[in-house]
Design a protein around this motif. Structure first.
Motif, PDB file in Angstrom:
ATOM      1  N   THR A 146       0.883  -1.178  -0.200  1.00 31.52           N
ATOM      2  CA  THR A 146       0.093  -0.019  -0.139  1.00 31.52           C
ATOM      3  C   THR A 146       0.849   1.240   0.005  1.00 31.52           C
ATOM      4  N   VAL A 147       0.603   2.031  -0.939  1.00 32.78           N
ATOM      5  CA  VAL A 147       1.184   3.234  -1.135  1.00 32.78           C
ATOM      6  C   VAL A 147       0.343   4.597  -1.169  1.00 32.78           C
ATOM      7  N   ALA A 148       0.419   5.511  -0.166  1.00 33.87           N
ATOM      8  CA  ALA A 148      -0.639   6.517  -0.342  1.00 33.87           C
ATOM      9  C   ALA A 148      -0.031   7.851   0.037  1.00 33.87           C
ATOM     10  N   ILE A 149      -0.331   9.050  -0.727  1.00 34.44           N
ATOM     11  CA  ILE A 149       0.252  10.287  -0.422  1.00 34.44           C
ATOM     12  C   ILE A 149      -0.752  11.375  -0.731  1.00 34.44           C
ATOM     13  N   TYR A 150      -0.706  12.423  -0.087  1.00 37.36           N
ATOM     14  CA  TYR A 150      -1.649  13.517  -0.315  1.00 37.36           C
ATOM     15  C   TYR A 150      -1.013  14.561  -1.000  1.00 37.36           C
ATOM     16  N   ASP A 165      -5.500  16.494  -3.754  1.00 42.72           N
ATOM     17  CA  ASP A 165      -6.064  15.184  -3.871  1.00 42.72           C
ATOM     18  C   ASP A 165      -5.304  14.257  -2.825  1.00 42.72           C
ATOM     19  N   ARG A 166      -5.940  13.171  -2.583  1.00 38.06           N
ATOM     20  CA  ARG A 166      -5.410  12.058  -1.941  1.00 38.06           C
ATOM     21  C   ARG A 166      -5.412  10.759  -3.092  1.00 38.06           C
ATOM     22  N   PHE A 167      -3.912  10.218  -2.958  1.00 34.25           N
ATOM     23  CA  PHE A 167      -4.035   9.055  -3.822  1.00 34.25           C
ATOM     24  C   PHE A 167      -3.597   7.874  -2.857  1.00 34.25           C
TER      25      PHE A 167
END
Length: 222
Positions: A146-150, A165-167
């Motif tokens: 899981t990779v997440a950035i804002y 946005d959030r990805f």
């Protein structure tokens, strides 16, 4: 008297030599250097037909612990992080993410010029991001990355956030070997880069356009 002084120097010299030999040798084995893994670069980035006229700087993402490190992390439980032993990233997570995004944006030719925050050049826009996830998740016998950035696209002249946005990207690993896990991180990074590029291209960045507020949305888990 001279003989006594000479004997004293010989004794001291012998002690220093023995001490040096003992210091040079140790009963403890030298720890093995960990494997150093690179974050696989995106291989299938599509080149844009047209480029936006603005130049873009990609800032090093902000990250708090435990993501602001070179450790490769797993999350076997929602409340627990663990570290893969004997292996690490080549640099901290924010740096390898920044390098990946810069490489993908340059390959896509979506902007007139793409630089990173370590360079001296002035740009029209800045991509500022925050790392909120960069780890594996155990699901029974399987493992997912899981990779997440804002992300925020900022106009450098007005300092206004044009879009935010959030990805979030989640991809499976072929197995639980470290090679498969690193490749899964690379696959997640490529999909993340694709999402960020498409979002940045769609953001209205005309400097003459009046903005009434941020354009934002919630990216679905892929």
């Amino acid at each position: 008297m001279n003989n006594a002084i000479a004997n004293t120097f010989r004794t001291v010299g012998t002690a220093l030599i023995v001490s040096g030999m003992m210091t040079a040798c140790t009963i403890f084995p030298t720890p093995e250097a960990p494997r150093v893994m690179d974050f696989p670069a995106p291989q299938n980035v599509e080149k844009s037909v047209t480029s936006k006229p603005q130049s873009l700087r990609v800032d090093t993402p902000f990250a708090s612990e435990p993501f602001n490190s070179t450790r490769i992390l797993g999350k076997p439980e929602p409340w627990e992080f663990r570290v893969y032993g004997g292996v690490r990233w080549r640099d901290t997570v924010p740096v390898i993410l920044r390098d990946m995004l810069v490489d993908a944006l340059r390959t896509s030719a979506s902007f007139s010029n793409v630089s990173m925050d370590t360079g001296p050049s002035n740009t029209d826009l800045t991509l500022a991001t925050e790392v909120t996830a960069f780890h594996t998740v155990s699901q029974g016998d399987s493992t997912r990355v899981t990779v997440a950035i804002y992300g925020q696209l900022v106009d450098n002249r007005s300092r206004m956030t044009l879009c935010s946005d959030r990805f979030i990207v989640s991809t499976p690993a072929a197995d639980n070997s470290i090679g498969s896990i690193v490749q899964a991180f690379g696959n997640a990074g490529e999909r993340l880069a694709e999402d960020v590029i498409n979002w940045a291209k769609a953001c209205e960045t005309n400097p003459d356009q009046a903005f009434s507020g941020n354009r934002s949305g919630q990216a679905a888990l892929r």
